[in-house]
Design a protein around this motif. Structure first.
Motif, mmCIF file in Angstrom:
data_model
loop_
_atom_site.group_PDB
_atom_site.id
_atom_site.type_symbol
_atom_site.label_atom_id
_atom_site.label_comp_id
_atom_site.label_asym_id
_atom_site.label_seq_id
_atom_site.Cartn_x
_atom_site.Cartn_y
_atom_site.Cartn_z
ATOM 1 N N LEU A 580 -6.789 7.041 -10.232
ATOM 2 C CA LEU A 580 -5.513 7.470 -10.292
ATOM 3 C C LEU A 580 -4.559 6.406 -9.552
ATOM 4 C CD1 LEU A 580 -3.136 9.510 -9.840
ATOM 5 C CD2 LEU A 580 -4.291 10.124 -7.589
ATOM 6 N N HIS A 581 -3.625 5.723 -10.275
ATOM 7 C CA HIS A 581 -2.849 4.614 -9.942
ATOM 8 C C HIS A 581 -1.593 5.142 -9.130
ATOM 9 C CE1 HIS A 581 -1.149 0.692 -9.483
ATOM 10 N NE2 HIS A 581 -0.025 1.044 -10.606
ATOM 11 N N VAL A 582 -1.145 5.079 -7.852
ATOM 12 C CA VAL A 582 -0.021 5.580 -7.264
ATOM 13 C C VAL A 582 0.929 4.353 -6.922
ATOM 14 C CG1 VAL A 582 0.732 6.772 -5.202
ATOM 15 C CG2 VAL A 582 -1.427 7.375 -6.410
ATOM 16 N N GLU A 583 1.988 4.620 -7.194
ATOM 17 C CA GLU A 583 3.028 3.535 -6.901
ATOM 18 C C GLU A 583 4.011 4.156 -5.802
ATOM 19 O OE1 GLU A 583 5.076 2.360 -10.688
ATOM 20 O OE2 GLU A 583 3.413 1.384 -11.123
ATOM 21 N N GLY A 584 4.446 3.231 -4.823
ATOM 22 C CA GLY A 584 5.544 3.573 -4.045
ATOM 23 C C GLY A 584 5.587 2.578 -2.686
ATOM 24 N N GLN A 585 6.162 2.955 -1.756
ATOM 25 C CA GLN A 585 6.382 2.101 -0.542
ATOM 26 C C GLN A 585 4.986 2.683 0.480
ATOM 27 O OE1 GLN A 585 8.000 -0.630 0.126
ATOM 28 N NE2 GLN A 585 8.939 -0.231 -1.992
ATOM 29 N N PRO A 586 4.468 1.820 0.869
ATOM 30 C CA PRO A 586 3.244 1.869 2.023
ATOM 31 C C PRO A 586 3.864 2.408 3.152
ATOM 32 C CG PRO A 586 3.531 -0.585 1.731
ATOM 33 C CD PRO A 586 4.488 0.231 0.663
ATOM 34 N N ASN A 587 2.940 3.207 3.882
ATOM 35 C CA ASN A 587 3.454 3.623 5.081
ATOM 36 C C ASN A 587 2.373 3.489 6.241
ATOM 37 O OD1 ASN A 587 3.766 4.995 7.483
ATOM 38 N ND2 ASN A 587 4.508 7.258 6.583
ATOM 39 N N THR A 588 2.676 2.164 6.925
ATOM 40 C CA THR A 588 1.460 1.817 7.752
ATOM 41 C C THR A 588 1.019 2.748 8.909
ATOM 42 O OG1 THR A 588 2.997 0.783 9.293
ATOM 43 C CG2 THR A 588 2.286 -0.584 7.462
ATOM 44 N N GLU A 589 1.695 3.940 9.065
ATOM 45 C CA GLU A 589 1.002 4.608 9.857
ATOM 46 C C GLU A 589 0.233 5.828 9.256
ATOM 47 O OE1 GLU A 589 4.401 7.405 11.579
ATOM 48 O OE2 GLU A 589 5.402 5.638 12.592
ATOM 49 N N ILE A 590 0.122 5.808 8.209
ATOM 50 C CA ILE A 590 -0.960 6.562 7.506
ATOM 51 C C ILE A 590 -2.305 5.521 7.097
ATOM 52 C CG2 ILE A 590 -1.635 7.729 5.135
ATOM 53 C CD1 ILE A 590 1.394 8.778 5.239
ATOM 54 N N PHE A 591 -1.949 4.351 6.643
ATOM 55 C CA PHE A 591 -3.142 3.324 6.205
ATOM 56 C C PHE A 591 -2.373 1.856 6.494
ATOM 57 C CE2 PHE A 591 -5.400 0.543 3.745
ATOM 58 C CZ PHE A 591 -6.528 1.060 4.011
ATOM 59 N N ASP A 592 -3.410 1.230 7.370
ATOM 60 C CA ASP A 592 -2.867 -0.318 7.628
ATOM 61 C C ASP A 592 -4.117 -1.144 7.433
ATOM 62 O OD1 ASP A 592 -1.329 -2.576 8.314
ATOM 63 O OD2 ASP A 592 -1.098 -1.915 10.207
ATOM 64 N N GLY A 593 -4.163 -1.864 6.256
ATOM 65 C CA GLY A 593 -5.213 -2.892 6.255
ATOM 66 C C GLY A 593 -5.257 -3.731 4.885
ATOM 67 N N LYS A 594 -5.825 -4.604 4.924
ATOM 68 C CA LYS A 594 -5.822 -5.364 3.601
ATOM 69 C C LYS A 594 -6.728 -4.846 2.735
ATOM 70 C CE LYS A 594 -6.335 -10.296 1.957
ATOM 71 N NZ LYS A 594 -6.648 -11.510 2.278
ATOM 72 N N VAL A 595 -6.182 -4.566 1.443
ATOM 73 C CA VAL A 595 -7.100 -3.996 0.302
ATOM 74 C C VAL A 595 -7.936 -4.938 -0.100
ATOM 75 C CG1 VAL A 595 -7.372 -2.750 -1.640
ATOM 76 C CG2 VAL A 595 -5.609 -2.034 0.213
ATOM 77 N N GLU A 596 -9.163 -5.078 -0.158
ATOM 78 C CA GLU A 596 -9.835 -6.314 -0.852
ATOM 79 C C GLU A 596 -10.400 -5.672 -2.362
ATOM 80 O OE1 GLU A 596 -10.168 -9.101 0.361
ATOM 81 O OE2 GLU A 596 -9.982 -8.827 2.506
#
Length: 601
Positions: A580-596
């Motif tokens: 499932l490919h999701v596009e949009g603006q990230p919200n760092t309050e929900i998730f904050d990390g570098k995706v490897e």
């Protein structure tokens, strides 16, 4: 385990790093051996085209007779084939098709050859007639023949753009290539020995990959000494743990570094010098190509609209049962049995109280009796008792949709399990009055098992194996009919803030699924497909039995790639992965990390 990115077929080629195969799509009249050659060509179609200039994994065979080996324009032959100095006449073709490695030592094709004289004569006659026609396409894949079956939504061959393993959405969750090596003693020294595929039995085999391709390597201890494996300059993930004791094993996965020649070796002191070293070749990423192959995978977005707020009515359903050869995975085809040329069959949508009028047509080109059993129907065999249909015939029945919910339908002709395993299943949604609550996106996904005669990853045309079916030992687990259907070809799409509903079912025929979406939580789950009870809420993983279904809803809150799978998670290694490919603006309050790359949980 066999490599999964370098298909093989019994024809005159070496393997180049092309991403997929091409098959012929037209059919001039042929007679005699050439006509029989069309049937044998099923073993070749995963890699070869009979259209001039249409190279796939193997070169075009349109004008091969009378030509020198290694001279097909635009194809990257191995040095061994280029230096063979062969001309493809009948005698040379017969010898090569009998034993490719004996005639051209060092060519990369792992297919062992056609062992019957009749098959070789048929293929040679086909290639001769094709060459006489000056390169016009001569032999269709069986999929192209079956595509002419009469009836609604008959199957077609589609142009499907394969996605580069390095760039596919979420494709790094599973490897683009798999190799298995066993430690052992050969020629008086310690070595790595290839297991499966084109490297089977080879001592310190040459391994290869394309830039950025995720490579999975399994190391098995074959003689009991302490060992590991290290891939030079492939980063920290390119080194394994040490294994001690015969039968012990470990696996590593790493993205291939920039193009170049590298080594792999055992780092235990003295072992590399004693012979445990091989070559690892990384090639530039090939340019994307569009190839033509039969694709039976149902698009998950092919969901009918809601019935809305209407009264009961009679709804006609037309199903055509079609048997066709189509893509199972890269370089591998399988003889599917389908409803309307797709796996799963079409999703159907009615409302409670509707009368469903089912018309089942068995294609003229079928070889089997077929039928349909609706779990949503009340009556003998769910309709199967009224729809046992011979090739070329049509039968019909009606049933009243008495109960709302999501239900499976499938073929119920003996052996029922074989018909289901070959792809004959689908789902029907019986909505409540007024329909289900609206959501932004709806998707249709079904899980199934495929029991091939060849082992997982073996290339070419694969036959069905009934013994494996009865012993419940599938070689493949798939979403929507084929490996990569919901990752490389038809990934699900959404945007941040949207609500998504997945209609999920298990065709089976044997295995229960632990349906899970990595990185999401199901807000609502209509357990077992029932819509008369209140949905479960806040669910991580849901059990769906064979022949069962579930409706799962969630809101997407963060962009990225989310992996659909069965949390009996080893099945991902046998093809069971969706994205499932999701596009949009990230919200760092929900998730904050570098995706490897290459990470799942």
């Amino acid at each position: 385990m066999a490599q999964s990115a370098q298909p093989a077929a019994p024809m005159v080629h070496d393997h180049a790093p092309t991403p997929a195969a091409a098959v012929a799509t037209s059919q001039p009249a042929m007679t005699g051996d050439a006509a029989e050659g069309r049937q044998v060509f099923r073993k070749c179609q995963a890699c070869h085209s009979l259209d001039a200039g249409k190279n796939g994994v193997g070169p075009s065979l349109a004008k091969i007779v009378g030509e020198k080996a290694g001279d097909v324009p635009g194809y990257n032959f191995s040095p061994a084939m280029k230096a063979s100095n062969l001309t493809w006449d009948a005698a040379t073709l017969d010898a090569y098709l009998t034993d490719p490695q004996k005639v051209v030592p060092g060519n990369k094709m792992p297919f062992p050859g056609l062992k019957t004289e009749r098959e070789r004569n048929a293929v040679i006659a086909l290639l001769t007639e094709t060459s006489k026609s000056a390169g016009t396409a001569a032999a269709p894949a069986p999929a192209a023949q079956n595509a002419q079956a009469r009836g609604p939504a008959a199957p077609t061959t589609e142009a499907v753009p394969p996605t580069s393993p390095a760039t596919a959405p979420g494709a790094n969750y599973v490897p683009g290539l798999r190799y298995t090596l066993r430690t052992g003693i050969a020629e008086g020294r310690m070595v790595f020995i290839g297991v499966g595929g084109s490297i089977d039995g080879q001592v310190n085999p040459v391994l290869s990959a394309a830039e950025g391709q995720v490579v999975q390597v399994t190391l098995i201890n074959g003689e009991g000494a302490e060992h590991d494996i290290v891939f030079d300059n492939q980063g920290p993930a390119g080194s394994s743990a040490h294994i001690v004791g015969r039968g012990a094993s470990t696996s590593i996965a790493f993205p291939a570094a920039k193009a170049g020649d590298y080594a792999y070796f055992c780092s235990v002191p003295g072992h590399r010098l004693s012979g445990m070293e091989g070559k690892f070749l990384v090639t530039p990423q090939p340019p994307p190509q569009t190839v033509v192959e039969a694709d039976i995978s149902q698009k998950p977005s092919d969901v009918p609209p809601s019935v809305g707020n209407r009264g009961p009515q009679t709804v006609r359903v037309d199903l055509v049962t079609v048997e066709l050869e189509a893509r199972l995975t890269e370089g591998t085809t399988f003889g599917y049995w389908t409803f309307n040329g797709k796996v799963p069959g079409p999703m159907l949508r009615v409302r409670v109280g509707d009368t469903v009028e089912v018309h089942l047509k068995n294609s003229d080109n079928s070889s089997m009796l077929h039928s349909v059993d609706f779990h949503a129907a009340t009556g003998p065999g769910g309709g199967a008792a009224a729809t046992q249909t011979n090739p070329g015939e049509e039968k019909s029945f009606r049933f009243k949709a008495l109960t709302q919910g999501l239900f499976v339908y499938h073929c119920a002709t003996p052996m029922v399990a074989q018909h289901i395993a070959n792809g004959m299943y689908g789902m029907i949604l019986v909505e409540p009055e007024g329909g289900l609550p609206p959501v932004d996106r709806e998707y249709y996904v079904m899980q199934g098992e495929i029991y091939t005669d060849g082992a997982f990853g073996q290339h070419g045309s694969q036959e069905f194996n009934v013994e494996k079916l009865l012993n419940e030992r599938p070689e493949y687990f798939v979403f929507n009919g084929s490996v990569g259907a919901l990752s490389s070809f038809h990934p699900l799409q959404a945007k941040v803030g949207e609500t998504v509903r997945i209609y999920f079912g298990v065709g089976g025929p044997n295995f229960t699924s632990s349906f899970h979406l990595i990185g999401e939580i199901f807000d609502k789950v209509y357990f077992l497909g029932g819509t008369t009870s209140e949905p479960l809420r806040g669910i991580q993983t849901v059990t769906v039995p064979a022949g069962g279904a579930v409706i799962a809803e969630f809101k997407v809150d963060f962009p990225g790639n989310y992996t659909l799978l069965d949390h009996a998670i080893a099945r991902a290694e046998r093809g069971l992965v969706g994205i499932l490919h999701v596009e949009g603006q990230p919200n760092t309050e929900i998730f904050d990390g570098k995706v490897e790359p290459g990470m799942g949980h």
